[in-house]
Design a protein around this motif. Structure first.
Motif, PDB file in Angstrom:
ATOM      1  N   THR A 346      -1.198  -6.423 -11.802  1.00 34.59           N
ATOM      2  CA  THR A 346      -0.137  -6.041 -11.245  1.00 34.59           C
ATOM      3  C   THR A 346       0.906  -6.712 -11.251  1.00 34.59           C
ATOM      4  O   THR A 346       0.646  -8.144 -11.582  1.00 34.59           O
ATOM      5  CB  THR A 346      -0.446  -5.535  -9.737  1.00 34.59           C
ATOM      6  OG1 THR A 346      -0.517  -6.786  -8.914  1.00 34.59           O
ATOM      7  CG2 THR A 346      -1.453  -4.334  -9.874  1.00 34.59           C
ATOM      8  N   VAL A 347       2.216  -6.469 -11.129  1.00 36.84           N
ATOM      9  CA  VAL A 347       3.309  -7.546 -11.052  1.00 36.84           C
ATOM     10  C   VAL A 347       3.926  -7.283  -9.736  1.00 36.84           C
ATOM     11  O   VAL A 347       4.152  -6.217  -9.113  1.00 36.84           O
ATOM     12  CB  VAL A 347       4.342  -6.732 -12.264  1.00 36.84           C
ATOM     13  CG1 VAL A 347       5.732  -7.784 -11.960  1.00 36.84           C
ATOM     14  CG2 VAL A 347       3.876  -6.855 -13.491  1.00 36.84           C
ATOM     15  N   LEU A 348       3.936  -8.422  -9.024  1.00 38.00           N
ATOM     16  CA  LEU A 348       4.586  -8.516  -7.904  1.00 38.00           C
ATOM     17  C   LEU A 348       5.890  -9.000  -7.912  1.00 38.00           C
ATOM     18  O   LEU A 348       6.517 -10.023  -8.518  1.00 38.00           O
ATOM     19  CB  LEU A 348       3.959  -9.936  -7.004  1.00 38.00           C
ATOM     20  CG  LEU A 348       4.499 -10.044  -5.624  1.00 38.00           C
ATOM     21  CD1 LEU A 348       4.254  -8.711  -4.694  1.00 38.00           C
ATOM     22  CD2 LEU A 348       4.041 -11.207  -5.019  1.00 38.00           C
ATOM     23  N   VAL A 349       6.719  -7.897  -7.153  1.00 34.91           N
ATOM     24  CA  VAL A 349       8.279  -7.956  -7.630  1.00 34.91           C
ATOM     25  C   VAL A 349       8.915  -8.371  -6.232  1.00 34.91           C
ATOM     26  O   VAL A 349       8.587  -7.996  -5.068  1.00 34.91           O
ATOM     27  CB  VAL A 349       9.033  -6.704  -7.928  1.00 34.91           C
ATOM     28  CG1 VAL A 349      10.579  -6.742  -8.170  1.00 34.91           C
ATOM     29  CG2 VAL A 349       8.371  -6.246  -9.322  1.00 34.91           C
ATOM     30  N   THR A 350      10.064  -9.419  -6.091  1.00 35.56           N
ATOM     31  CA  THR A 350      10.624 -10.105  -4.908  1.00 35.56           C
ATOM     32  C   THR A 350      12.054  -9.520  -5.187  1.00 35.56           C
ATOM     33  O   THR A 350      12.474  -9.662  -6.417  1.00 35.56           O
ATOM     34  CB  THR A 350      10.211 -11.375  -4.894  1.00 35.56           C
ATOM     35  OG1 THR A 350      10.903 -12.125  -5.524  1.00 35.56           O
ATOM     36  CG2 THR A 350       8.596 -11.728  -5.041  1.00 35.56           C
ATOM     37  N   PHE A 351      12.818  -9.380  -4.133  1.00 28.41           N
ATOM     38  CA  PHE A 351      14.200  -9.474  -4.383  1.00 28.41           C
ATOM     39  C   PHE A 351      14.673  -9.739  -2.850  1.00 28.41           C
ATOM     40  O   PHE A 351      14.038  -9.677  -1.577  1.00 28.41           O
ATOM     41  CB  PHE A 351      14.733  -8.053  -4.753  1.00 28.41           C
ATOM     42  CG  PHE A 351      14.364  -6.657  -3.780  1.00 28.41           C
ATOM     43  CD1 PHE A 351      15.218  -6.510  -2.570  1.00 28.41           C
ATOM     44  CD2 PHE A 351      13.266  -6.217  -4.086  1.00 28.41           C
ATOM     45  CE1 PHE A 351      14.935  -5.374  -1.949  1.00 28.41           C
ATOM     46  CE2 PHE A 351      12.990  -4.885  -3.114  1.00 28.41           C
ATOM     47  CZ  PHE A 351      13.741  -4.604  -2.108  1.00 28.41           C
ATOM     48  N   SER A 352      16.037  -9.963  -2.904  1.00 27.58           N
ATOM     49  CA  SER A 352      16.538 -10.303  -1.404  1.00 27.58           C
ATOM     50  C   SER A 352      17.338  -8.777  -1.030  1.00 27.58           C
ATOM     51  O   SER A 352      18.160  -8.341  -1.729  1.00 27.58           O
ATOM     52  CB  SER A 352      17.578 -11.332  -1.464  1.00 27.58           C
ATOM     53  OG  SER A 352      17.114 -12.390  -1.895  1.00 27.58           O
ATOM     54  N   ASP A 353      17.151  -8.373   0.018  1.00 27.99           N
ATOM     55  CA  ASP A 353      17.739  -7.072   0.542  1.00 27.99           C
ATOM     56  C   ASP A 353      18.885  -7.405   1.555  1.00 27.99           C
ATOM     57  O   ASP A 353      18.444  -7.826   2.716  1.00 27.99           O
ATOM     58  CB  ASP A 353      16.701  -6.193   1.248  1.00 27.99           C
ATOM     59  CG  ASP A 353      17.105  -4.860   1.446  1.00 27.99           C
ATOM     60  OD1 ASP A 353      18.013  -4.337   0.954  1.00 27.99           O
ATOM     61  OD2 ASP A 353      16.443  -4.055   2.488  1.00 27.99           O
ATOM     62  N   ALA A 365      20.186 -12.069   4.188  1.00 25.71           N
ATOM     63  CA  ALA A 365      19.293 -11.059   3.421  1.00 25.71           C
ATOM     64  C   ALA A 365      18.210 -11.274   3.370  1.00 25.71           C
ATOM     65  O   ALA A 365      17.530 -12.491   3.564  1.00 25.71           O
ATOM     66  CB  ALA A 365      19.761 -11.055   1.803  1.00 25.71           C
ATOM     67  N   ARG A 366      17.063 -10.259   3.622  1.00 27.43           N
ATOM     68  CA  ARG A 366      15.579 -10.370   3.913  1.00 27.43           C
ATOM     69  C   ARG A 366      14.844 -10.323   2.625  1.00 27.43           C
ATOM     70  O   ARG A 366      14.958  -9.565   1.617  1.00 27.43           O
ATOM     71  CB  ARG A 366      15.240  -9.375   4.501  1.00 27.43           C
ATOM     72  CG  ARG A 366      15.671  -9.376   5.919  1.00 27.43           C
ATOM     73  CD  ARG A 366      15.633  -7.902   6.588  1.00 27.43           C
ATOM     74  NE  ARG A 366      14.435  -7.233   6.445  1.00 27.43           N
ATOM     75  CZ  ARG A 366      13.367  -6.877   7.320  1.00 27.43           C
ATOM     76  NH1 ARG A 366      13.605  -7.731   8.356  1.00 27.43           N
ATOM     77  NH2 ARG A 366      12.409  -6.294   6.954  1.00 27.43           N
ATOM     78  N   LEU A 367      13.692 -11.386   2.245  1.00 27.62           N
ATOM     79  CA  LEU A 367      12.898 -11.397   1.361  1.00 27.62           C
ATOM     80  C   LEU A 367      12.142 -10.207   1.208  1.00 27.62           C
ATOM     81  O   LEU A 367      11.465  -9.772   2.324  1.00 27.62           O
ATOM     82  CB  LEU A 367      12.055 -12.740   1.389  1.00 27.62           C
ATOM     83  CG  LEU A 367      10.832 -12.592   0.459  1.00 27.62           C
ATOM     84  CD1 LEU A 367      11.420 -12.982  -0.947  1.00 27.62           C
ATOM     85  CD2 LEU A 367      10.038 -13.822   0.656  1.00 27.62           C
ATOM     86  N   THR A 368      12.018  -9.352   0.274  1.00 27.55           N
ATOM     87  CA  THR A 368      11.275  -8.214   0.074  1.00 27.55           C
ATOM     88  C   THR A 368      10.314  -8.095  -0.884  1.00 27.55           C
ATOM     89  O   THR A 368      10.658  -8.535  -1.960  1.00 27.55           O
ATOM     90  CB  THR A 368      12.346  -7.101  -0.114  1.00 27.55           C
ATOM     91  OG1 THR A 368      13.206  -6.988   1.071  1.00 27.55           O
ATOM     92  CG2 THR A 368      11.460  -5.556   0.182  1.00 27.55           C
ATOM     93  N   LEU A 369       9.087  -7.535  -0.723  1.00 32.47           N
ATOM     94  CA  LEU A 369       7.982  -7.766  -1.902  1.00 32.47           C
ATOM     95  C   LEU A 369       7.424  -6.319  -2.070  1.00 32.47           C
ATOM     96  O   LEU A 369       7.452  -5.360  -1.109  1.00 32.47           O
ATOM     97  CB  LEU A 369       6.791  -8.668  -1.503  1.00 32.47           C
ATOM     98  CG  LEU A 369       7.043  -9.934  -0.822  1.00 32.47           C
ATOM     99  CD1 LEU A 369       5.683 -10.569  -0.459  1.00 32.47           C
ATOM    100  CD2 LEU A 369       7.959 -10.641  -1.823  1.00 32.47           C
ATOM    101  N   PHE A 370       7.140  -6.090  -3.488  1.00 30.30           N
ATOM    102  CA  PHE A 370       6.504  -4.831  -3.613  1.00 30.30           C
ATOM    103  C   PHE A 370       5.654  -5.011  -5.010  1.00 30.30           C
ATOM    104  O   PHE A 370       5.940  -5.813  -5.585  1.00 30.30           O
ATOM    105  CB  PHE A 370       7.339  -3.461  -3.690  1.00 30.30           C
ATOM    106  CG  PHE A 370       8.329  -3.428  -4.740  1.00 30.30           C
ATOM    107  CD1 PHE A 370       8.011  -2.795  -6.269  1.00 30.30           C
ATOM    108  CD2 PHE A 370       9.351  -4.040  -4.760  1.00 30.30           C
ATOM    109  CE1 PHE A 370       8.709  -2.789  -7.279  1.00 30.30           C
ATOM    110  CE2 PHE A 370      10.301  -4.276  -5.632  1.00 30.30           C
ATOM    111  CZ  PHE A 370      10.261  -3.244  -6.983  1.00 30.30           C
ATOM    112  N   ARG A 371       4.697  -4.190  -5.174  1.00 32.87           N
ATOM    113  CA  ARG A 371       3.991  -4.371  -6.481  1.00 32.87           C
ATOM    114  C   ARG A 371       4.115  -3.070  -7.321  1.00 32.87           C
ATOM    115  O   ARG A 371       4.025  -1.940  -6.771  1.00 32.87           O
ATOM    116  CB  ARG A 371       2.344  -4.418  -5.993  1.00 32.87           C
ATOM    117  CG  ARG A 371       2.092  -5.795  -5.495  1.00 32.87           C
ATOM    118  CD  ARG A 371       0.755  -5.980  -5.059  1.00 32.87           C
ATOM    119  NE  ARG A 371       0.082  -5.279  -4.269  1.00 32.87           N
ATOM    120  CZ  ARG A 371      -1.409  -5.174  -4.052  1.00 32.87           C
ATOM    121  NH1 ARG A 371      -2.081  -6.149  -4.714  1.00 32.87           N
ATOM    122  NH2 ARG A 371      -1.808  -4.415  -3.048  1.00 32.87           N
ATOM    123  N   VAL A 372       4.171  -3.265  -8.702  1.00 27.24           N
ATOM    124  CA  VAL A 372       3.983  -2.216  -9.708  1.00 27.24           C
ATOM    125  C   VAL A 372       2.654  -2.245 -10.356  1.00 27.24           C
ATOM    126  O   VAL A 372       2.195  -3.622 -10.732  1.00 27.24           O
ATOM    127  CB  VAL A 372       5.181  -2.448 -10.469  1.00 27.24           C
ATOM    128  CG1 VAL A 372       6.494  -1.910  -9.407  1.00 27.24           C
ATOM    129  CG2 VAL A 372       5.544  -3.545 -11.078  1.00 27.24           C
TER     130      VAL A 372
END
Length: 390
Positions: A346-353, A365-372
């Protein structure tokens, strides 16, 4: 003092075009984010675009989380380190860390310090059977950064080692960007008023000759290996008649470069405003580029105008795949994405929300993670008539 991204002022200019200019300049804060107790587990990969049920988010009380780096573990766990701009600006940067024993349960963020006043630009990389955290540090501000690395083990980090001096690495206006390239490490950076500089750290330690990639000052320069001995170079600049554009160039040998190609051209009468390109190499060659640009989200969203997160594949010849929308527009206002290939594929994606902002820029801005589950649709899909997924 450098704000987390001065280009966010352009976002509010776009808001003035799409919505009410007075609203665009007003201070905005969202109040719908879950607490860490509600988000201690990283959900399984979900369909795109992801909403809040499919993400994990930190509960940092203040500051701007950004520039996450991930070290996958053999047991499907991971170590994640990121920079937090405690005061909202680069000169207040410190490091934070998160650990997951199994890729699903995620620890709360805790500070990580090697003793310097300012610590930023982290990247985790393996070299042979060893893992390292590379970072930049200073006792003052961004004008005097030094490069370091600390070996990583299961218990934590060993004493950091100072890396050799890199010619031209001074008076930086943005954090340097590191990328693993086999046993080496690519380093891309830009000083005040200069074009982007790029070099390889041989064996992750010894700097090779510095190459100037573009003669003019640009933002977010980053060079990534893309298979077959080639390289991918992305950067952003202010275009004529637009706010910001992200461009890329490909090279079959990392020496001779094709002409720049625009990553995501705007459809008239819209103006280009594409930011924060982050390229992840694809297993078969080429890259997937993760990036953001704004849209009108409507009055029901915490931010009536804000960014959305997208990705698209670029093959080794520079051809593009279809654009894929990754985040639900109503739920998020993302920037500074990164993507990391995990042990399970899988790919772990991070971004600042973005949680809070004003006409002065982003203050929280909060660190946010999700997987695709996989990569972006390949460039051949676009050539054969595939369309956008959003």
């Amino acid at each position: 003092m450098n704000k987390a991204s001065s280009s966010f002022l352009r976002l509010w200019m776009v808001a003035g075009i799409l919505a009410n200019p007075a609203m665009a300049l007003a201070s905005t804060q969202r109040a719908d984010a879950p607490s860490s107790s509600e988000a201690s587990t990283l959900p399984e990969p979900a369909s795109l675009p992801v909403g809040r049920h499919a993400t994990w988010a930190s509960d940092a009380p203040a500051g701007v989380d950004r520039q996450a780096t991930v070290l996958p573990q053999d047991d499907e766990g991971f170590l994640l380190v990121y920079a937090q701009y405690a005061g909202g600006d680069m000169d207040s940067s410190r490091l934070m860390q998160i650990r997951s024993p199994d890729g699903r349960h995620v620890s709360p963020p805790i500070p990580l310090s090697f003793g310097s006043t300012l610590e930023d630009a982290p990247v985790l990389a393996r070299s042979g059977d060893q893992a390292w955290l590379y970072f930049a540090a200073s006792e003052g501000d961004y004008r005097n950064l030094k490069l370091w690395r600390a070996q990583v083990n299961r218990e934590g980090f060993l004493q950091p080692q100072r890396l050799p001096h890199v010619q031209g690495l001074k008076m930086l206006t943005q954090s340097p960007r590191w990328v693993r390239a086999g046993e080496d490490l690519f380093l891309t950076f830009r000083g005040s008023g200069s074009g982007p500089q790029w070099l390889s750290l041989r064996g992750g330690h010894s700097p090779a000759a510095v190459t100037t990639l573009v003669d003019t000052a640009v933002a977010y320069p980053r060079v990534v290996p893309m298979g077959g001995g080639g390289c991918f170079f992305s950067y952003q600049r202010v275009p004529e008649g637009g706010y910001m554009t992200t461009l890329y160039r490909v090279s079959p040998d990392c020496r001779t470069w094709a002409e720049p190609i625009e990553l995501a051209p705007a459809t008239p009468p819209n103006k280009t405003d594409v930011h924060d390109g982050f390229a992840l190499p694809r297993p078969e060659g080429g890259v997937d580029v993760y990036y953001v640009y704004p849209s009108f989200k409507g009055s029901s969203a915490p931010f009536p105008v804000g960014f959305n997160l997208y990705r698209r594949a670029i093959d080794v010849h520079g051809a593009q795949g279809p654009e894929q929308l990754l985040t639900d527009p109503i739920s998020y206002n993302p920037f500074a994405p990164s993507a990391h290939r995990m042990a399970d594929g899988t790919v772990l994606v991070t971004f600042s929300d973005i949680q809070q902002s004003s006409d002065q820029g982003v203050s929280k801005a909060r660190l946010t993670l999700f997987r695709v589950a996989g990569d972006a649709p390949a460039a051949s899909v676009q050539r054969s008539g595939g369309g956008d997924d959003d």
